[in-house]
Every structure is written in structure tokens, then in C-alpha cells.
Design an enzyme around this catalytic site. Structure first.
Site, PDB file in Angstrom:
ATOM      1  N   ASP A 144       0.878  -1.160   0.000  1.00 21.94           N
ATOM      2  CA  ASP A 144       0.000   0.000   0.000  1.00 21.94           C
ATOM      3  C   ASP A 144       0.928   1.226   0.000  1.00 21.94           C
ATOM      4  O   ASP A 144       2.106   1.116   0.338  1.00 21.94           O
ATOM      5  CB  ASP A 144      -0.875  -0.034   1.257  1.00 21.94           C
ATOM      6  CG  ASP A 144      -1.752   1.186   1.373  1.00 21.94           C
ATOM      7  OD1 ASP A 144      -2.342   1.589   0.356  1.00 21.94           O
ATOM      8  OD2 ASP A 144      -1.837   1.752   2.479  1.00 21.94           O
ATOM      9  N   LEU A 145       0.416   2.368  -0.393  1.00 22.77           N
ATOM     10  CA  LEU A 145       1.258   3.582  -0.439  1.00 22.77           C
ATOM     11  C   LEU A 145       0.965   4.528   0.729  1.00 22.77           C
ATOM     12  O   LEU A 145       1.837   4.795   1.571  1.00 22.77           O
ATOM     13  CB  LEU A 145       1.018   4.312  -1.763  1.00 22.77           C
ATOM     14  CG  LEU A 145       1.684   5.685  -1.874  1.00 22.77           C
ATOM     15  CD1 LEU A 145       3.183   5.540  -2.106  1.00 22.77           C
ATOM     16  CD2 LEU A 145       1.061   6.511  -2.996  1.00 22.77           C
ATOM     17  N   ASP A 146      -0.292   5.022   0.775  1.00 20.19           N
ATOM     18  CA  ASP A 146      -0.657   6.041   1.768  1.00 20.19           C
ATOM     19  C   ASP A 146      -0.637   5.446   3.176  1.00 20.19           C
ATOM     20  O   ASP A 146      -1.417   4.537   3.469  1.00 20.19           O
ATOM     21  CB  ASP A 146      -2.062   6.580   1.464  1.00 20.19           C
ATOM     22  CG  ASP A 146      -2.118   7.308   0.120  1.00 20.19           C
ATOM     23  OD1 ASP A 146      -1.257   8.152  -0.116  1.00 20.19           O
ATOM     24  OD2 ASP A 146      -3.018   7.016  -0.676  1.00 20.19           O
ATOM     25  N   THR A 177       0.907  10.219   3.755  1.00 16.54           N
ATOM     26  CA  THR A 177      -0.104  11.029   3.076  1.00 16.54           C
ATOM     27  C   THR A 177      -1.469  10.866   3.734  1.00 16.54           C
ATOM     28  O   THR A 177      -2.369  11.669   3.462  1.00 16.54           O
ATOM     29  CB  THR A 177      -0.223  10.612   1.601  1.00 16.54           C
ATOM     30  OG1 THR A 177      -0.031   9.214   1.557  1.00 16.54           O
ATOM     31  CG2 THR A 177       0.767  11.324   0.732  1.00 16.54           C
ATOM     32  N   LYS A 189      -9.771   5.242   5.273  1.00 12.83           N
ATOM     33  CA  LYS A 189      -8.412   4.831   4.877  1.00 12.83           C
ATOM     34  C   LYS A 189      -8.465   3.660   3.911  1.00 12.83           C
ATOM     35  O   LYS A 189      -9.152   2.668   4.173  1.00 12.83           O
ATOM     36  CB  LYS A 189      -7.597   4.442   6.114  1.00 12.83           C
ATOM     37  CG  LYS A 189      -7.110   5.634   6.902  1.00 12.83           C
ATOM     38  CD  LYS A 189      -6.134   5.180   7.974  1.00 12.83           C
ATOM     39  CE  LYS A 189      -5.711   6.342   8.837  1.00 12.83           C
ATOM     40  NZ  LYS A 189      -4.948   5.880  10.000  1.00 12.83           N
ATOM     41  N   GLY A 190      -7.730   3.766   2.837  1.00 12.83           N
ATOM     42  CA  GLY A 190      -7.649   2.679   1.866  1.00 12.83           C
ATOM     43  C   GLY A 190      -8.787   2.676   0.860  1.00 12.83           C
ATOM     44  O   GLY A 190      -8.748   1.975  -0.140  1.00 12.83           O
ATOM     45  N   SER A 209      -2.057   0.400  -4.420  1.00 17.16           N
ATOM     46  CA  SER A 209      -2.710   1.508  -3.730  1.00 17.16           C
ATOM     47  C   SER A 209      -3.988   1.892  -4.455  1.00 17.16           C
ATOM     48  O   SER A 209      -4.042   1.853  -5.686  1.00 17.16           O
ATOM     49  CB  SER A 209      -1.769   2.715  -3.710  1.00 17.16           C
ATOM     50  OG  SER A 209      -2.472   3.890  -3.341  1.00 17.16           O
ATOM     51  N   ALA A 210      -4.991   2.308  -3.680  1.00 14.11           N
ATOM     52  CA  ALA A 210      -6.248   2.795  -4.273  1.00 14.11           C
ATOM     53  C   ALA A 210      -6.074   4.181  -4.871  1.00 14.11           C
ATOM     54  O   ALA A 210      -6.976   4.695  -5.531  1.00 14.11           O
ATOM     55  CB  ALA A 210      -7.327   2.832  -3.199  1.00 14.11           C
ATOM     56  N   SER A 211      -4.917   4.800  -4.638  1.00 12.65           N
ATOM     57  CA  SER A 211      -4.750   6.203  -5.030  1.00 12.65           C
ATOM     58  C   SER A 211      -4.370   6.392  -6.491  1.00 12.65           C
ATOM     59  O   SER A 211      -3.381   5.831  -6.973  1.00 12.65           O
ATOM     60  CB  SER A 211      -3.681   6.857  -4.158  1.00 12.65           C
ATOM     61  OG  SER A 211      -3.439   8.167  -4.635  1.00 12.65           O
ATOM     62  N   ASN A 245      -3.229   9.077  -7.385  1.00 13.72           N
ATOM     63  CA  ASN A 245      -2.063   9.967  -7.277  1.00 13.72           C
ATOM     64  C   ASN A 245      -0.768   9.199  -7.003  1.00 13.72           C
ATOM     65  O   ASN A 245       0.293   9.827  -6.863  1.00 13.72           O
ATOM     66  CB  ASN A 245      -2.284  10.980  -6.145  1.00 13.72           C
ATOM     67  CG  ASN A 245      -3.412  11.954  -6.467  1.00 13.72           C
ATOM     68  OD1 ASN A 245      -3.365  12.642  -7.486  1.00 13.72           O
ATOM     69  ND2 ASN A 245      -4.430  12.003  -5.626  1.00 13.72           N
ATOM     70  N   LYS A 279     -10.723  -1.770  -2.471  1.00 12.53           N
ATOM     71  CA  LYS A 279     -10.599  -2.369  -1.134  1.00 12.53           C
ATOM     72  C   LYS A 279     -11.881  -2.054  -0.355  1.00 12.53           C
ATOM     73  O   LYS A 279     -12.423  -0.955  -0.525  1.00 12.53           O
ATOM     74  CB  LYS A 279      -9.391  -1.753  -0.400  1.00 12.53           C
ATOM     75  CG  LYS A 279      -8.067  -1.961  -1.133  1.00 12.53           C
ATOM     76  CD  LYS A 279      -6.950  -1.147  -0.471  1.00 12.53           C
ATOM     77  CE  LYS A 279      -5.690  -1.177  -1.344  1.00 12.53           C
ATOM     78  NZ  LYS A 279      -4.564  -0.400  -0.789  1.00 12.53           N
ATOM     79  N   GLU A 301       0.002  -3.108   4.707  1.00 12.18           N
ATOM     80  CA  GLU A 301      -1.136  -2.175   4.753  1.00 12.18           C
ATOM     81  C   GLU A 301      -1.192  -1.417   6.073  1.00 12.18           C
ATOM     82  O   GLU A 301      -0.693  -1.905   7.088  1.00 12.18           O
ATOM     83  CB  GLU A 301      -2.442  -2.970   4.637  1.00 12.18           C
ATOM     84  CG  GLU A 301      -3.046  -3.011   3.254  1.00 12.18           C
ATOM     85  CD  GLU A 301      -3.636  -1.684   2.790  1.00 12.18           C
ATOM     86  OE1 GLU A 301      -3.760  -0.750   3.595  1.00 12.18           O
ATOM     87  OE2 GLU A 301      -3.967  -1.581   1.603  1.00 12.18           O
ATOM     88  N   ASP A 302      -1.852  -0.253   6.057  1.00 11.41           N
ATOM     89  CA  ASP A 302      -2.108   0.468   7.313  1.00 11.41           C
ATOM     90  C   ASP A 302      -3.601   0.617   7.592  1.00 11.41           C
ATOM     91  O   ASP A 302      -3.964   1.190   8.611  1.00 11.41           O
ATOM     92  CB  ASP A 302      -1.472   1.871   7.279  1.00 11.41           C
ATOM     93  CG  ASP A 302      -2.230   2.798   6.338  1.00 11.41           C
ATOM     94  OD1 ASP A 302      -2.538   2.367   5.205  1.00 11.41           O
ATOM     95  OD2 ASP A 302      -2.526   3.934   6.729  1.00 11.41           O
TER      96      ASP A 302
HETATM   97  C1  BG6 Z   1      -5.869   5.362  -0.494  1.00  8.70           C
HETATM   98  C2  BG6 Z   1      -6.039   6.251   0.718  1.00  8.70           C
HETATM   99  O1  BG6 Z   1      -4.566   4.900  -0.571  1.00  8.70           O
HETATM  100  O2  BG6 Z   1      -6.173   6.073  -1.683  1.00  8.70           O
HETATM  101  C3  BG6 Z   1      -7.428   6.852   0.750  1.00  8.70           C
HETATM  102  O3  BG6 Z   1      -5.821   5.494   1.894  1.00  8.70           O
HETATM  103  C4  BG6 Z   1      -7.702   7.570  -0.565  1.00  8.70           C
HETATM  104  O4  BG6 Z   1      -7.508   7.746   1.836  1.00  8.70           O
HETATM  105  C5  BG6 Z   1      -7.500   6.598  -1.726  1.00  8.70           C
HETATM  106  O5  BG6 Z   1      -9.042   8.047  -0.590  1.00  8.70           O
HETATM  107  C6  BG6 Z   1      -7.712   7.263  -3.080  1.00  8.70           C
HETATM  108  O6  BG6 Z   1      -6.716   8.220  -3.278  1.00  8.70           O
HETATM  109  P1  BG6 Z   1      -6.720   9.322  -4.420  1.00  8.70           P
HETATM  110  O7  BG6 Z   1      -5.333   9.906  -4.324  1.00  8.70           O
HETATM  111  O8  BG6 Z   1      -6.961   8.614  -5.715  1.00  8.70           O
HETATM  112  O9  BG6 Z   1      -7.798  10.291  -4.082  1.00  8.70           O
HETATM  113 MG    MG Z   2      -2.986   3.153   3.378  1.00 11.83          MG
END
Ligand code: BG6
Ligand code: MG
Length: 222
Positions: free
Chosen positions: A8-10, A16, A44-45, A115-117, A119, A146, A170-171
Site C-alpha cells: 500500500d502507499l498512503d 499522506t 483509509k484505503g 494503492s487505491a490512489s 495519485n 478495497k 497495509e495500514d
Molecule cells: C488510499 C487512501 O490509498 O487512496 C485513501 O488510503 C484515498 O484515503 C484513496 O481516498 C484514493 O486516493 P486518491 O489519491 O486517488 O484520491
Molecule cells: Mg494506506
């Protein structure tokens, strides 16, 4: 044999998680919904849109906004989040992560970002760690976020490994649930009560090492 580590990233590679929290709290204020630290655990996640849906449901606003309005709210949150993270540098990599990545590389294990992000690629650039990873799963490419197992199954496939040959880090409770649903061994960082489903919980990232990952994986698959 342990072949791959799915990260996982964040909250694992860098903190972050606190910036996501600040940005959601601010948006929550505008919507009249109080996003406190306890409720934030449930975000989170979780993907951007799913997080907004949870906030709206929590505030009794589930049916108030159209899809276009919700997309605009997500964009607003993300613009604020991007402002908050733009000063990030390699100094923001969490303790123990760089030595672990070096160890994994030396030992020939695959490393994948799950990661779900959306970014994630940009953040890895800011932290200057992109080259330590063999791949990044695009969260837009998986059917369910997730706590569904999809992103970790995709991570194992990207590493050319079976789920049983991987370990996930994971966190978030939703992330640990996703790892376990994929039949992958889980190491969690944070509160042992919140993350009780994990095979091992460590208080922070400085306790991570290849030896700890191997030991956790060996005991879990025995
Ligand atoms: C996860 C975070 O890694 O990514 C969440 O834990 C976040 O808090 C999700 O909502 C989506 O991230 P992003 O950067 O695409 O808005
Ligand atoms: Mg995380």
C-alpha cells in the site's frame, strides 16, 4: 517461496494519510458533515468516490447529489489534497522503508504498489522511489476497490506470482481485509485492535525488514 511484496502507499510508504484526512475534513465542513479521526479510519484505503459516498451516508446526505456533483466534490477534495502534498520530498519517506526496499531488491523479490490512489505515480516521483518498484497496479483497472481483493490479486499477477507467494503491507483495516480476501499474508502497520485481521501487526514502519516479512509469511503459510 516468498516472491513478491505488495505495498500500500498512503500510510505505508509515506504519511499522506494525514493529508487525505485534512482534505476530507475540510470538504466535510463545507457539506456540514463532521469527519473526525475515528470516522476517518473508515476512509483509509477506500477510493476517492467511495470515501465521498461514505461521508455523505454518514451525514445522512446519501441521495442529495447527482453523479456530476459528486465528481465535482471529489475534484475539489483532490485539488486541496494536491496542494497539501506538493512540498513532499524524499525526506517524507517513512522510517525503515528505504532500507527495506534496498533489502528486497538485493534479495531479488518483486515489489508492487497496490494503492487505491490515482495519485500514486506522482507521489512516488516526489519521493524519488519509483525505480524501487517493479510495477504499480492502476486502481482504475480493477473492478472493485478495497476491501475487495481485486487490487491485491492484480498485484500478484503483475509480479508473476501466486497469491500464496506474496505478502501485503497495509495500514488500513479495509486494506488488510482486501489482502486476506485475496488469500495473501498480511502485515499491518498501526493499531493492533483496528488491524486485528492481519497475520502480524507492527506499531510503525521502522519495524519492517525482510526478516520480519519472511518470518510472518512462513508462519502464515505453515
Ligand atoms: C488510499 C487512501 O490509498 O487512496 C485513501 O488510503 C484515498 O484515503 C484513496 O481516498 C484514493 O486516493 P486518491 O489519491 O486517488 O484520491
Ligand atoms: Mg494506506
Amino acid at each position: 517461496m516468498l516472491k513478491a511484496v505488495l505495498f500500500d502507499l498512503d500510510g505505508v510508504i509515506t504519511d499522506t494519510a494525514k493529508f487525505h484526512f485534512l482534505a476530507w475534513r475540510e470538504l466535510g465542513k463545507e457539506l456540514g458533515v463532521t469527519v473526525d479521526e475515528a470516522f476517518n479510519e473508515e476512509l483509509k484505503g477506500v477510493s476517492r468516490m467511495d470515501s465521498l459516498e461514505r461521508i455523505l451516508a454518514f451525514g445522512g446526505l446519501a441521495d442529495k447529489y447527482s453523479l456530476a456533483e459528486k465528481e465535482a466534490l471529489c475534484t475539489k477534495k483532490n485539488d486541496h489534497y494536491l496542494e497539501l502534498i506538493q512540498e513532499m520530498t524524499p525526506a517524507d519517506i517513512l522510517p525503515g522503508i528505504l532500507p527495506l526496499l534496498e533489502e528486497l531488491r538485493a534479495a531479488g523479490l518483486k515489489t508492487i504498489i497496490t494503492s487505491a490512489s490515482k495519485n500514486a505515480p506522482g507521489i512516488l516521483e516526489l519521493l524519488q522511489v519509483k525505480d524501487y518498484f517493479d510495477g504499480i497496479v492502476d486502481p482504475a483497472s480493477v473492478a472493485a476497490g478495497k476491501p475487495a481483493p481485486d487490487i491485491f490479486l492484480a498485484g500478484a499477477a503483475l509480479a508473476d506470482a501466486e497469491p500464496a507467494e506474496c505478502i501485503g503491507v497495509e495500514d488500513a483495516a479495509s486494506g488488510v481485509e482486501a489482502i486476506k480476501a485475496a488469500n495473501i499474508t498480511a502485515v499491518a502497520i498501526g493499531d493492533a485492535e483496528v488491524l486485528a485481521q492481519a497475520d502480524r501487526v507492527l506499531p510503525d514502519t521502522s519495524a519492517l525488514s525482510l526478516a520480519v516479512l519472511r518470518d510472518t509469511w512462513e508462519k502464515a503459510i505453515a
